[in-house]
Write a protein that holds these residues in place. Structure first.
Motif, PDB file in Angstrom:
ATOM      1  N   TYR A 129       1.011  -1.133   0.146  1.00  0.00           N
ATOM      2  CA  TYR A 129      -0.057   0.010  -0.040  1.00  0.00           C
ATOM      3  C   TYR A 129       0.863   1.301  -0.007  1.00  0.00           C
ATOM      4  O   TYR A 129       0.109   2.605   0.051  1.00  0.00           O
ATOM      5  CB  TYR A 129      -0.725  -0.093   1.175  1.00  0.00           C
ATOM      6  N   HIS A 141      -8.127  -3.689  13.194  1.00  0.00           N
ATOM      7  CA  HIS A 141      -7.681  -4.430  13.989  1.00  0.00           C
ATOM      8  C   HIS A 141      -7.830  -4.321  15.447  1.00  0.00           C
ATOM      9  O   HIS A 141      -6.643  -3.725  16.111  1.00  0.00           O
ATOM     10  CB  HIS A 141      -6.276  -5.109  13.589  1.00  0.00           C
ATOM     11  N   TYR A 157     -12.436   1.282  10.661  1.00  0.00           N
ATOM     12  CA  TYR A 157     -12.563  -0.115  10.865  1.00  0.00           C
ATOM     13  C   TYR A 157     -11.071  -0.663  11.266  1.00  0.00           C
ATOM     14  O   TYR A 157      -9.958   0.216  11.314  1.00  0.00           O
ATOM     15  CB  TYR A 157     -13.181  -1.041   9.748  1.00  0.00           C
ATOM     16  N   LYS A 178      -6.058   6.590   3.112  1.00  0.00           N
ATOM     17  CA  LYS A 178      -6.048   5.445   3.954  1.00  0.00           C
ATOM     18  C   LYS A 178      -4.872   5.681   5.099  1.00  0.00           C
ATOM     19  O   LYS A 178      -3.902   6.180   4.812  1.00  0.00           O
ATOM     20  CB  LYS A 178      -5.438   4.134   3.206  1.00  0.00           C
ATOM     21  N   ARG A 207     -15.918  -8.239   6.440  1.00  0.00           N
ATOM     22  CA  ARG A 207     -14.810  -7.530   6.932  1.00  0.00           C
ATOM     23  C   ARG A 207     -13.844  -7.247   6.046  1.00  0.00           C
ATOM     24  O   ARG A 207     -13.296  -6.031   5.934  1.00  0.00           O
ATOM     25  CB  ARG A 207     -14.272  -8.294   8.372  1.00  0.00           C
ATOM     26  N   GLU A 243       0.944  -1.418  10.203  1.00  0.00           N
ATOM     27  CA  GLU A 243       1.170  -2.649   9.462  1.00  0.00           C
ATOM     28  C   GLU A 243       1.503  -2.210   8.025  1.00  0.00           C
ATOM     29  O   GLU A 243       2.219  -3.069   7.504  1.00  0.00           O
ATOM     30  CB  GLU A 243      -0.092  -3.497   9.761  1.00  0.00           C
ATOM     31  N   HIS A 244       1.057  -1.282   7.512  1.00  0.00           N
ATOM     32  CA  HIS A 244       1.374  -1.139   5.913  1.00  0.00           C
ATOM     33  C   HIS A 244       2.890  -0.598   5.741  1.00  0.00           C
ATOM     34  O   HIS A 244       2.979  -0.781   4.274  1.00  0.00           O
ATOM     35  CB  HIS A 244       0.329  -0.197   5.346  1.00  0.00           C
ATOM     36  N   PRO A 285     -12.206  -2.712   2.341  1.00  0.00           N
ATOM     37  CA  PRO A 285     -11.293  -1.951   1.449  1.00  0.00           C
ATOM     38  C   PRO A 285     -11.913  -1.950   0.012  1.00  0.00           C
ATOM     39  O   PRO A 285     -11.686  -1.088  -0.752  1.00  0.00           O
ATOM     40  CB  PRO A 285     -10.056  -2.940   1.497  1.00  0.00           C
ATOM     41  N   ASN A 309      -9.958   5.742   7.357  1.00  0.00           N
ATOM     42  CA  ASN A 309     -10.054   6.116   5.977  1.00  0.00           C
ATOM     43  C   ASN A 309     -10.901   7.095   5.745  1.00  0.00           C
ATOM     44  O   ASN A 309     -12.057   7.304   6.169  1.00  0.00           O
ATOM     45  CB  ASN A 309     -10.099   4.890   5.318  1.00  0.00           C
ATOM     46  N   HIS A 343      -7.652   1.431  10.737  1.00  0.00           N
ATOM     47  CA  HIS A 343      -7.801   2.094   9.649  1.00  0.00           C
ATOM     48  C   HIS A 343      -8.767   3.288   9.541  1.00  0.00           C
ATOM     49  O   HIS A 343     -10.066   2.905   9.707  1.00  0.00           O
ATOM     50  CB  HIS A 343      -8.168   1.113   8.527  1.00  0.00           C
TER      51      HIS A 343
END
Ligand code: MLT
Ligand code: ZN
Length: 467
Positions: A78, A378, A376, A343, A328, A425-426, A332, A387, A385
Motif C-alpha cells: 500500500y 484490528h 474499522y 488510507k 470484513r 502494518e502497511h 477496502p 480512512n 484504519h
C-alpha cells in the motif's frame, strides 16, 4: 551506471534466460505500478530469477554495473515500497521462487521460497494438519517474501503475532550478491545478533529475502466466530477483556467495524448476503483445540450474555463464518468501488482507542465537512484504519490529490500524540518517508541509516524507500 543498458540486460539474460528479462513496456507494465495506483514507476528491466543462485548472480551483476534493484513479491503493498522509481533501476521479481522446500510435521516448521503466495503456505500447512496463522485479505496474491519484508500483520495478530513472530530462519541475498544462509528451524539459538530480524520489515532496503523457515502451529479443531453490536468503542474493549479473561489467548481475532465502515459496505454492496446489525460491530473469532471444543461456544455465549449483548450472530457453519469474514474483508473493496480513500493504518495503546477515535473523527469532520469516513480495523491490536473518502458528488481523485497530505498529517499527529504509530502494518515505502522523518527521533533515524550504510554502502538496494 557503468557499461551500457544492453550489456546489463544481456548479462541478466545469460543468468536467468532471455525470456525472464522483460524490457518491453507491455511486459513490464504490471510491475511498474503499485496496487493502489499511487505510483507509476519506470525501470530499466524486470528480471525474474528462478532460484537463490540466480538471484545472487542477478544482484552481483547489477552491483557490478552500479544499477539499483527493487525487490518485488506479489506487488500488493500500500505504500509504493515495491515500485521502481526511474529507468535506471531493475525490478527483481521473486515470483518464480515458488517452491515449498520442506515441511517438518513434528518440528512444526515449513521452509518456503520467497515467491510462494501466503495462501499456498497456509494450504501446505493445512495438508500436514497444521496451521500457518498469518492471514489477510490479499493472501491469494501476496507472497511470503513480501509479507516478511514488510512484517505483515493482518487478521490474527492478536493470537499469533506479526510475520516477524513467525519466522525462525531466513535466506537473504545481500546487496553485493553474497548469500546469508540462516535457514535454521531452531526455536532456541543464542549466538549473537539475530540477523534475520534486520531484514524483516526492512522493505527490501537491506537485501532480498529468497527463502524462509516459518513456525507452524496446531490447527484449531473449532472456531467460534461472531458478529456483535457493541454500542461503543469502550464497550468493545471491555468485551475483549472479558473474552480474554474467559478463554485466554484462544481469542484469535477481534476486528471492529464503525457505523461509517458499515455504511460504505452498504453503499458499495447493497445486495450482499451478510447480516446487518446495528453499529458499531465487532467481528471476533476464538479458536479451540481438542478438549476445548464443547466449552468454547458456551463460554463465548456466556460472555456475550453477561455483557448484555443481544444483537449478535454466531456463525453456525463454515459457510456462515466465511460470510462474516468476507464482510470484513470487503471494506477496502467498498472504498475502492466508491472512488478510493485516503488510507491510514495507525495504532495507539488499546486504552487510548476510544478517545483517539472521538478526537480524530471530530477533527477530520470539522475540517473536511461532508467527507465520508470508513473506520474499522484490528481493534485487538490497537490498530485502526481511519480512512477518509470524498464527500458524495465530489470527484474522488481530486479530493485525494488535494487533501491526502493534510488529512494524513492530522491523523498521524493525533496518533503519535497518543503515543501511537503512524504506520502499524502497511509500512513506510515511498508514501510515508516524510512521516518517518517527522515523527521518529534523530537517534532512531541515525541508527537506521547506519545499518543501511553498513549493509548497502552504495545504496543500490531499493533506494528512495524507508529511511
Ligand atoms: C485491512 O485491514 O483490510 C487492510 O489492512 C486495510 C485497508 O485496506 O485499508
Ligand atoms: Zn489492516
Amino acid at each position: 551506471v557503468t557499461g551500457s543498458r544492453a550489456e546489463l540486460t544481456a548479462a541478466l539474460g545469460a543468468i536467468v534466460g532471455p525470456a525472464d528479462v522483460l524490457t518491453t513496456a507491455a511486459a513490464c507494465a504490471p510491475y511498474l505500478v503499485d496496487e493502489r495506483r499511487l505510483y507509476q514507476g519506470r525501470a530499466l528491466a524486470v528480471v525474474r530469477p528462478g532460484d537463490t543462485a540466480e538471484t545472487a548472480a542477478v544482484v552481483a551483476a547489477c552491483a557490478a554495473a552500479g544499477v539499483a534493484m527493487v525487490p518485488q513479491g506479489g506487488n500488493t503493498g500500500y505504500c509504493g515500497g515495491a515500485t521502481p522509481r526511474g529507468d535506471d533501476e531493475v525490478v527483481v521479481s521473486l515470483e518464480r521462487l515458488d517452491r515449498v522446500r520442506a515441511l517438518d510435521r513434528v518440528g512444526a516448521t515449513i521452509t518456503v521460497e520467497a515467491g510462494v503466495t501466503l495462501a499456498a503456505v497456509q494450504d501446505a500447512a493445512a495438508t500436514a494438519g497444521l496451521l500457518f496463522p498469518l492471514a489477510m485479505g490479499s493472501q491469494a496474491s501476496c507472497r511470503i517474501g513480501g509479507n516478511l519484508s514488510t512484517n505483515a500483520g493482518g487478521l490474527a495478530v492478536l493470537r499469533y503475532g506479526m510475520a516477524r513472530d513467525l519466522a525462525l530462519g531466513l535466506e537473504v541475498v545481500l546487496p553485493d550478491g553474497r548469500v546469508l544462509d540462516r535457514l535454521r528451524a531452531l526455536r532456541k539459538d543464542n549466538t549473537g545478533y539475530d540477523l534475520k530480524q534486520l531484514f524483516i520489515g526492512a522493505e527490501g532496503t537491506l537485501g532480498i529475502i529468497t527463502a524462509a523457515t516459518l513456525k507452524l502451529l496446531p490447527r484449531p479443531t473449532q472456531r467460534v466466530t461472531f458478529l456483535a453490536t457493541v454500542g461503543t468503542p469502550a464497550a468493545a474493549l471491555e468485551l475483549l477483556a472479558r473474552l480474554r479473561e474467559t478463554v485466554g489467548d484462544h481469542v484469535t481475532s477481534f476486528e471492529y467495524l464503525a457505523a461509517d465502515a458499515l455504511a460504505r459496505l452498504d453503499e458499495a454492496f447493497p445486495a450482499a448476503a451478510w447480516p446487518r446489525l446495528a453499529a458499531p460491530c465487532v467481528l471476533a473469532e476464538c479458536s479451540g483445540f481438542g478438549a476445548d471444543d464443547t466449552r468454547l461456544l458456551e463460554a463465548v455465549a456466556a460472555v456475550l450474555e453477561d455483557r448484555g449483548i443481544a444483537d449478535a450472530v454466531v456463525a453456525t457453519s463454515e459457510q456462515q463464518r466465511q460470510t462474516l469474514w468476507r464482510m470484513r474483508e470487503q471494506v477496502p473493496a467498498a472504498e475502492r468501488q466508491l472512488g478510493g480513500s485516503v488510507k491510514h493504518d495507525v495504532a495507539v495503546p488499546l486504552g487510548e482507542l476510544p478517545e483517539f477515535l472521538d478526537t480524530v473523527r471530530a477533527a477530520v469532520v470539522a475540517r473536511w465537512p461532508g467527507c465520508r469516513l470508513s473506520v474499522y480495523g484490528h481493534f485487538g491490536d490497537g490498530n485502526v484504519h481511519f480512512n477518509v473518502l470524498a464527500p458524495p458528488g465530489a470527484d474522488a481523485a481530486t479530493f485525494r490529490r488535494d487533501h491526502a497530505a493534510a488529512i494524513g498529517t492530522l491523523v498521524h499527529d493525533l496518533a503519535e500524540g497518543a503515543r501511537g504509530s503512524f504506520s502499524a502494518e502497511h509500512g513506510v515505502g515511498q508514501l510515508k518517508r516524510a512521516e518517518l522523518a517527522r515523527y521518529r527521533e534523530g537517534v532512531e533515524i541515525e541508527l537506521m541509516r547506519t545499518l543501511k550504510h553498513a549493509l548497502d554502502p552504495r545504496g543500490l538496494m531499493n533506494p528512495g524507500k524507508l529511511c
